[in-house]
Write a protein that holds these residues in place. Structure first.
Motif, PDB file in Angstrom:
ATOM      1  N   TYR A 488      -3.107  19.650 -29.098  1.00  0.00           N
ATOM      2  CA  TYR A 488      -2.712  18.646 -28.118  1.00  0.00           C
ATOM      3  C   TYR A 488      -2.785  19.270 -26.732  1.00  0.00           C
ATOM      4  CZ  TYR A 488      -0.770  16.146 -32.135  1.00  0.00           C
ATOM      5  OH  TYR A 488      -0.611  15.515 -33.338  1.00  0.00           O
ATOM      6  N   SER A 489      -3.470  18.593 -25.826  1.00  0.00           N
ATOM      7  CA  SER A 489      -3.600  19.083 -24.456  1.00  0.00           C
ATOM      8  C   SER A 489      -3.767  17.902 -23.527  1.00  0.00           C
ATOM      9  CB  SER A 489      -4.808  20.024 -24.333  1.00  0.00           C
ATOM     10  OG  SER A 489      -5.116  20.283 -22.978  1.00  0.00           O
ATOM     11  N   SER A 490      -3.278  18.039 -22.303  1.00  0.00           N
ATOM     12  CA  SER A 490      -3.483  16.993 -21.304  1.00  0.00           C
ATOM     13  C   SER A 490      -4.736  17.247 -20.470  1.00  0.00           C
ATOM     14  CB  SER A 490      -2.265  16.901 -20.373  1.00  0.00           C
ATOM     15  OG  SER A 490      -2.058  18.126 -19.705  1.00  0.00           O
ATOM     16  N   PRO A 522      -6.362  13.116 -25.034  1.00  0.00           N
ATOM     17  CA  PRO A 522      -5.300  13.320 -24.042  1.00  0.00           C
ATOM     18  C   PRO A 522      -4.410  12.086 -23.933  1.00  0.00           C
ATOM     19  CG  PRO A 522      -7.422  14.030 -23.181  1.00  0.00           C
ATOM     20  CD  PRO A 522      -7.700  13.297 -24.448  1.00  0.00           C
ATOM     21  N   THR A 526       2.148  12.403 -25.844  1.00  0.00           N
ATOM     22  CA  THR A 526       2.136  13.446 -26.875  1.00  0.00           C
ATOM     23  C   THR A 526       1.721  14.809 -26.349  1.00  0.00           C
ATOM     24  OG1 THR A 526      -0.150  12.889 -27.476  1.00  0.00           O
ATOM     25  CG2 THR A 526       1.616  11.774 -28.678  1.00  0.00           C
ATOM     26  N   ALA A 527       0.957  14.863 -25.263  1.00  0.00           N
ATOM     27  CA  ALA A 527       0.418  16.130 -24.775  1.00  0.00           C
ATOM     28  C   ALA A 527       1.403  16.810 -23.841  1.00  0.00           C
ATOM     29  CB  ALA A 527      -0.900  15.896 -24.051  1.00  0.00           C
TER      30      ALA A 527
END
Length: 830
Positions: A488-490, A522, A526-527
């Motif tokens: 998970y990453s933005s 993204p 969640t991120a």
């Protein structure tokens, strides 16, 4: 280059450093990737924006009532009814929000394409009909297209409602650099070369258009925005502030993004407008911009005029650089001032110049807003500086290659701090220069109308923007109960291959197959928080955060396995989707068993173990804030690029053809060579367009004349030469834990200057404006022949050139007589 490490027999080979095929390509090649325009939500309706056809005008009235009578039209909006209900927004400038943006023009139109009104209807065609029914009454005003003309005291004032901290009139901001004593360098130099250079407004031209779908849930009060953007949290936070709703009630999700290049690194009016309509109607609203809308209202590369001077000693040492930059930020502030700060600061590399004197006026015009675009001001700086290096070398009778070899950073030991304040932790730029020249056979004789040119640059790897006090990315990892791993990453991937690059890091660290590692879209719900994807920060900053999260997840996995196997964690290794005792790779515990234990058999976990196999890690680069003299180490590490161009000029058509081109880069530790090479090739293509064909053309009334791919001459595949001479000479960063450096933009910076120097070598014409079009080439060649001279500057030596021809005629900076204190004294700074 392949990173190697001793591994036990039977353990899968390391993936980092190898050309793993891109995980993203299957969806792209099969047409199953979902971009914003592919989204279809139940009950979705369509919005369209009515934009101004004039560039500068008073708004007398805008009547949306007739649009509501059009069949299918559900709602309509204009600026007057939003005043006091929606907050203006703007770009960050010295920690202050400049409120020069609003969903629609209210009192005045500032550029062609600015939003006047918007209509939402059941179909997009009905929305178009509704826009045509809106009654608009404008009182057109004189436009100002040229940034130097915008500096005149009697120039039309663009922004009338905002009082800027450091500017006046059409000057939005000012910037200065004072390093050493240029006057002394000038007095002691063997030669001082001076030239006025001008660069062009270039489009991002992403294949995926700007657009969004806003979906407001009236029951929960949550607004979900699906947007083609580069930064989910920047959009979320500004959108929540504009609409005056809590951050927790705004969710930003990014589907596939087909490129951005910096042109999607901020919030836009269409995202606010779609959100307003969805909140008013309680239905999903799609708003996707046409290509003409993007040309007229999207952000562009900032055009600049530079009055640049370079001092050189008799032995070829560069002793000083002076510049006055008139920077066209367009009608609104979109990171425009920061392009000058960072582009100038980093643009002085790869030369440790001891005396630097720069003034810049960042100027409003009635043209499309200028903002970040691949290179962030460095291509403009390199275009001027690298041509001056050639000019000075020729005046002294020196080889331009030898002069560069003498001046590029090549210290005996690292880290090395330049007079400008850059801390260079590693570089192979001198070796890159020599290799690129050798690749095009630099010393070989040239055929008639053929020439060769060089240019070098160093590019930041991410960067601390003057208005931000952070440079972070974050990653969350979760080992699922089936043994797969979710990232998970933005940070938004829009061509950087995050799904592949991050999976390589995770697969190596945990010992799981790369096919079992997936990257979640993204999503601000969640991120973990991150700044987004820009500034060549993916591999170095995001990759480091992923590496740290992977190490933490590996430690937790080993702790559980050690408890079950009754050995110490140091006795274990991972590979082939399991954990095993070192030396026994064919035995052990599968990762899915470990994950199931952490989820469903928590009483079997080690004492005190937190029952989760999730980890979060953040990486924030160690950089410096900009000093009051313009100095500072704004980047954690610097990638290097040395380019050599071989061009042929057709004297009958004026066409410039790049027949051979060499790119040699220092990108540090390369995670995926295939991806990095692709980034360099893409960067070259954008630089080629800046050099030879791409520009926004405006008439005197500020109307863009080439707002389509029919008239805007973007680079296409036949224009690009065979880029077979692309190489890496890695000098791994000692500041980034994995040794990576940025790759996404370093391929762009040197291209225009290398081609410009090659064109001079081929023709004797020194082009000082971009792009170098066939029409300009023909005019210059004919004028050179008419005058009977060996060399000619275009357009300075043309009969109809109206600018300053002598150094004594050069303008003084608007800020020259002002006592400006640029030491902003941020609270808590030393």
């Amino acid at each position: 280059m392949t990173e190697t490490q001793a591994r036990p027999t039977g353990v899968a080979p390391r993936l980092v450093g190898t050309s793993v095929p891109r995980k993203e390509d299957l969806a792209l090649l099969t047409g199953t990737a979902r971009f914003v325009d592919d989204l279809r939500l139940p009950g979705m309706v369509h919005a369209r924006i009515l934009r101004s056809e004039v560039a500068h005008a008073r708004v007398r009235s805008i009547d949306t009532a007739p649009a509501l009578e059009v069949p299918g039209v559900l709602d309509a909006l204009a600026g007057a009814e939003l005043v006091g209900k929606v907050k203006p927004w703007g770009d960050l400038m010295q920690d202050l929000l400049v409120g020069d943006h609003f969903p629609f023009a209210t009192d005045k139109v500032l550029y062609q394409g600015q939003e006047l009104a918007a209509v939402v209807a059941e179909t997009k065609y009905q929305a178009w009909d509704g826009c045509e029914a809106v009654r608009v009454d404008l009182d057109e005003l004189p436009a100002v297209v040229d940034p130097e003309e915008a500096l005149a005291p009697d120039a039309p004032l663009v922004q009338e409602q905002i009082v800027y901290e450091f500017g006046e009139g059409n000057v939005f901001d000012r910037y200065k650099v004072r390093i050493g004593d240029f006057g002394a360098a000038e007095a002691g130099a063997a030669v001082v070369v001076r030239q006025r250079f001008a660069t062009n407004k270039q489009a991002g031209a992403a294949l995926d258009p700007h657009g969004c779908v806003a979906d407001y849930d009236s029951f929960t009060g949550v607004l979900t925005l699906y947007s083609s953007t580069q930064s989910i949290y920047m959009v979320r936070d500004v959108l929540a502030d504009v609409l005056q709703i809590p951050r927790t009630k705004v969710r930003v999700v990014v589907p596939d993004v087909g490129a951005g290049f910096g042109s999607k690194a901020q919030i836009f009016g269409h995202e606010v407008i779609a959100s307003l309509f969805s909140m008013r109607l309680g239905r999903p609203v799609k708003l996707v911009l046409s290509r003409g809308e993007i040309f007229r209202s999207g952000t562009t590369r900032n055009a600049q005029v530079r009055y640049a001077e370079l001092a050189m000693a008799a032995d070829g040492e560069i002793t000083g650089y002076r510049d006055y930059v008139v920077h066209n930020t367009g009608a609104m502030s979109v990171w425009g001032n920061q392009v000058v700060h960072i582009g100038t600061n980093v643009g002085m590399l790869p030369y440790p110049i001891p005396n630097i004197h720069v003034d810049s006026d960042i100027v409003h015009t009635t043209t499309a807003p200028g903002g970040p675009l691949r290179g962030f001001g460095i291509p403009q700086a390199i275009w001027a500086k690298e041509q001056l290096v050639d000019m000075a070398a020729r005046e002294l009778g020196l080889d331009p290659l030898a002069v560069r070899e003498r001046n590029v950073i090549d210290p005996d030991e690292f880290p090395f701090r330049t007079p400008m304040g850059h801390v260079i932790d590693s570089t192979s730029i001198k070796q890159c220069l020599q290799a690129s020249a050798e690749a095009v056979d630099w010393s070989a004789p040239r055929a008639r109308y053929e020439g060769k040119g060089l240019a070098v640059s160093m590019k930041y790897t991410s960067c601390r923007h003057p208005s931000l006090d952070t440079d972070l990315s974050a990653v969350r990892l979760r080992l699922e109960t089936d043994g797969t791993v979710t990232i998970y990453s933005s940070d938004v991937s829009h061509g950087q291959s995050h799904a592949t690059m991050l999976a390589q890091i995770v697969a190596d660290g945990i010992g799981v197959g790369i096919e079992k590692v997936s990257l979640a879209p993204p999503d601000s719900m969640t991120a973990p928080f991150g700044l987004g994807t820009y500034a060549s920060r993916g591999a170095a900053v995001l990759g480091t955060a992923c590496r740290l999260a992977t190490e933490r997840l590996r430690d937790k996995i080993l702790a559980i396995a050690a408890h079950v196997l009754e050995v110490g964690p140091e006795d274990l290794d991972t590979g082939h989707d399991r954990v095993f005792v070192k030396g026994l790779p064919d035995s052990g515990i599968y990762l899915e068993i470990i994950a199931a234990t952490a989820a469903y058999r928590t009483h079997q976990l080690p004492p005190g173990f937190e029952p989760t196999l999730e980890t979060v890690a953040t990486y924030d680069t160690p950089t410096e804030r900009e000093g009051s003299d313009g100095s500072g180490n704004l980047s954690v590490t610097y990638s290097g690029a040395a380019h050599a161009a071989h061009v042929r000029v057709d004297p009958d058509t004026g066409r410039v053809t790049v027949v051979d081109y060499a790119m040699v880069h220092d990108t540090g530790t390369v995670i995926n060579p295939l991806v990095v090479e692709g980034q360099h090739h893409g960067g070259f293509a954008m630089g080629l367009g800046m050099a030879l064909s791409e520009d926004y053309v405006y008439d005197a009334q500020g109307r863009q004349l080439n707002a389509s791919f029919k008239d805007y001459l973007a680079v296409t595949a036949p224009d690009v030469p065979e880029l077979t001479k692309t190489a890496e000479i890695p000098a791994p960063s000692t500041m980034i834990p994995g040794g990576q450096k940025g790759a996404g933009e370093s391929g762009t910076g040197p291209v225009p200057a290398a081609i410009g120097n090659a064109v001079f070598d081929a023709t004797g014409v020194r082009f000082t404006v971009l792009p170098i079009t066939p029409q300009r080439m023909l005019v210059a060649l004919r004028e050179k022949e008419r005058q009977g001279v060996e060399s000619l500057r275009y357009p300075d030596d043309m009969p109809d050139f109206t600018g300053p021809r002598r150094h004594a005629d050069w303008p003084s900076p608007v800020s020259a007589g002002a006592d400006l204190d640029f030491d902003f004294d941020w609270e808590g700074d030393d």
